[in-house]
Design an enzyme around this catalytic site. Structure first.
Site, PDB file in Angstrom:
ATOM      1  N   GLU A   1       0.816  -1.215   0.000  1.00  0.00           N
ATOM      2  CA  GLU A   1       0.000   0.000   0.000  1.00  0.00           C
ATOM      3  C   GLU A   1       0.850   1.265   0.000  1.00  0.00           C
ATOM      4  OE1 GLU A   1      -3.589   2.230   2.453  1.00  0.00           O
ATOM      5  OE2 GLU A   1      -2.631   0.477   3.347  1.00  0.00           O
TER       6      GLU A   1
ATOM      7  N   ASP B   1      -0.612  -5.085   3.137  1.00  0.00           N
ATOM      8  CA  ASP B   1      -1.051  -3.889   3.848  1.00  0.00           C
ATOM      9  C   ASP B   1      -0.311  -3.888   5.182  1.00  0.00           C
ATOM     10  OD1 ASP B   1      -2.306  -1.773   5.077  1.00  0.00           O
ATOM     11  OD2 ASP B   1      -4.293  -2.293   4.330  1.00  0.00           O
TER      12      ASP B   1
ATOM     13  N   ILE C   1      -0.207  -1.877   7.788  1.00  0.00           N
ATOM     14  CA  ILE C   1      -1.140  -1.681   8.900  1.00  0.00           C
ATOM     15  C   ILE C   1      -2.521  -1.457   8.290  1.00  0.00           C
ATOM     16  CG2 ILE C   1      -1.798  -0.384  10.952  1.00  0.00           C
ATOM     17  CD1 ILE C   1       1.010   0.632  11.240  1.00  0.00           C
ATOM     18  N   ASP C   2      -3.393  -2.423   8.404  1.00  0.00           N
ATOM     19  CA  ASP C   2      -4.773  -2.232   7.967  1.00  0.00           C
ATOM     20  C   ASP C   2      -5.565  -1.757   9.181  1.00  0.00           C
ATOM     21  OD1 ASP C   2      -6.830  -2.493   5.882  1.00  0.00           O
ATOM     22  OD2 ASP C   2      -7.723  -3.858   7.342  1.00  0.00           O
TER      23      ASP C   2
ATOM     24  N   THR D   1      -5.119   2.005   9.973  1.00  0.00           N
ATOM     25  CA  THR D   1      -4.193   3.039  10.451  1.00  0.00           C
ATOM     26  C   THR D   1      -4.885   4.064  11.340  1.00  0.00           C
ATOM     27  OG1 THR D   1      -2.769   2.784   8.514  1.00  0.00           O
ATOM     28  CG2 THR D   1      -2.585   4.851   9.724  1.00  0.00           C
TER      29      THR D   1
ATOM     30  N   ASP E   1      -6.188  -4.718   0.886  1.00  0.00           N
ATOM     31  CA  ASP E   1      -7.180  -4.838   1.956  1.00  0.00           C
ATOM     32  C   ASP E   1      -7.840  -6.209   1.963  1.00  0.00           C
ATOM     33  OD1 ASP E   1      -7.104  -2.002   2.755  1.00  0.00           O
ATOM     34  OD2 ASP E   1      -8.105  -1.622   0.844  1.00  0.00           O
TER      35      ASP E   1
END
Length: 284
Positions: A77, A104, A106-107, A109, A232
């Site tokens: 990402e 990702d 940190i999905d 954030t 995601d």
């Protein structure tokens, strides 16, 4: 055994083991930064955030993957310009790679920024466009969700199975509040207005990957959201499929890496969920 299963190990190295190691190391580092990040930037909108922790987590994962598989492609990402057009273009450019890691870092954030403990690391590996490994790691709860194509999905080392609810009326469904307030959010809110009266309850917790992991684990009956990206969805989609559930776009067409508007469920109520979105004009 088909090609995708044959592809689960190369050169004696397990793709799944590498994905788990990457997620664990990134998650451990992320938790040390909870409540202690130093920079906050806006991406596509005022509601689309990134910190130096997102970027550092992605660098860590990219470097670890490259150590084991230097010839593999990588789609993360934070390596893509903000906005849906740039995301679609980045996937288009990478889709023909034999092996493509989709990450990702940190999905969730926004949750991380506010120390709201619902975020995760999401790592998937696609072989010739088909996801063969999916890992979602929640470092706060130390929960690792793992799936391999054709081999099932697991959490805490136990095989996962989707829930048994047969109708929306008895279901717990999750969705999101998209950062795109011009197109995706109004459509999603149409869906919320239509579906909320039909279900036992709705949850909006702010991490699509964790929502999908919860569908796979039987904690949620289903999930939908408009305007997501491959990073995601890729890992969570395999988790659900390997747990016996169904993942499509919001119109009921089969899931591919290009899907941005997703509907996922235990399978039993999938048609009812898709039809409810259609009736609401919320399919995109």
């Amino acid at each position: 055994m088909n090609d995708s299963n044959n592809a689960s190990v190369i050169g004696g190295k397990s793709f799944t083991a590498v994905a788990i190691n990457c997620a664990a190391k990134a998650g451990e580092w992320i938790t040390t930064k909870l409540g202690n990040y130093s920079s906050l930037e806006l991406k596509h909108s005022a509601h689309d955030l990134v910190t130096e922790v997102d970027k550092g987590s992605e660098r860590l994962i990219r470097n670890l993957v490259a150590t084991h598989f230097p010839d593999h492609s990588f789609l993360g990402e934070e390596g893509v310009e903000p906005g849906p057009e740039a995301s679609a273009q980045a996937l288009e450019e990478a889709k023909d790679a034999e092996y493509l890691w989709i990450v990702d870092p940190i999905d969730g954030t926004t949750n991380f920024v506010h120390s709201f403990p619902f975020f995760c690391v999401s790592i998937a590996l696609a072989y010739r466009g088909e996801v063969i490994v999916g890992v979602v790691y929640d470092p706060v709860r130390d929960e690792l969700f793992v799936a391999e194509k054709g081999k099932g999905a697991y959490v805490h080392g136990k095989r996962m199975k989707v829930s048994g609810e047969a109708t929306l009326r008895e279901s717990l469904i999750a969705t999101g509040l998209p950062a795109d307030h011009h197109y995706a959010l109004p459509l999603n809110l149409k869906g919320v207005t239509a579906i909320a009266p039909q279900v036992r309850n709705l949850r909006i917790a702010g991490s699509a990957a964790l929502h999908m992991a919860y569908v796979a684990a039987g904690r949620l009956s289903g999930f939908w959201e408009i305007g997501l990206n491959s990073w995601d969805l890729a890992a969570g989609a395999l988790l659900i499929q390997e747990s016996g559930g169904v993942v499509t776009d919001t119109k009921g067409e089969p899931y591919t890496l290009a899907v941005r508007n997703v509907a996922a469920s235990n399978g039993h109520l999938h048609n009812e969920l898709v039809q409810a979105l259609e009736h609401a004009g919320a399919q995109a």
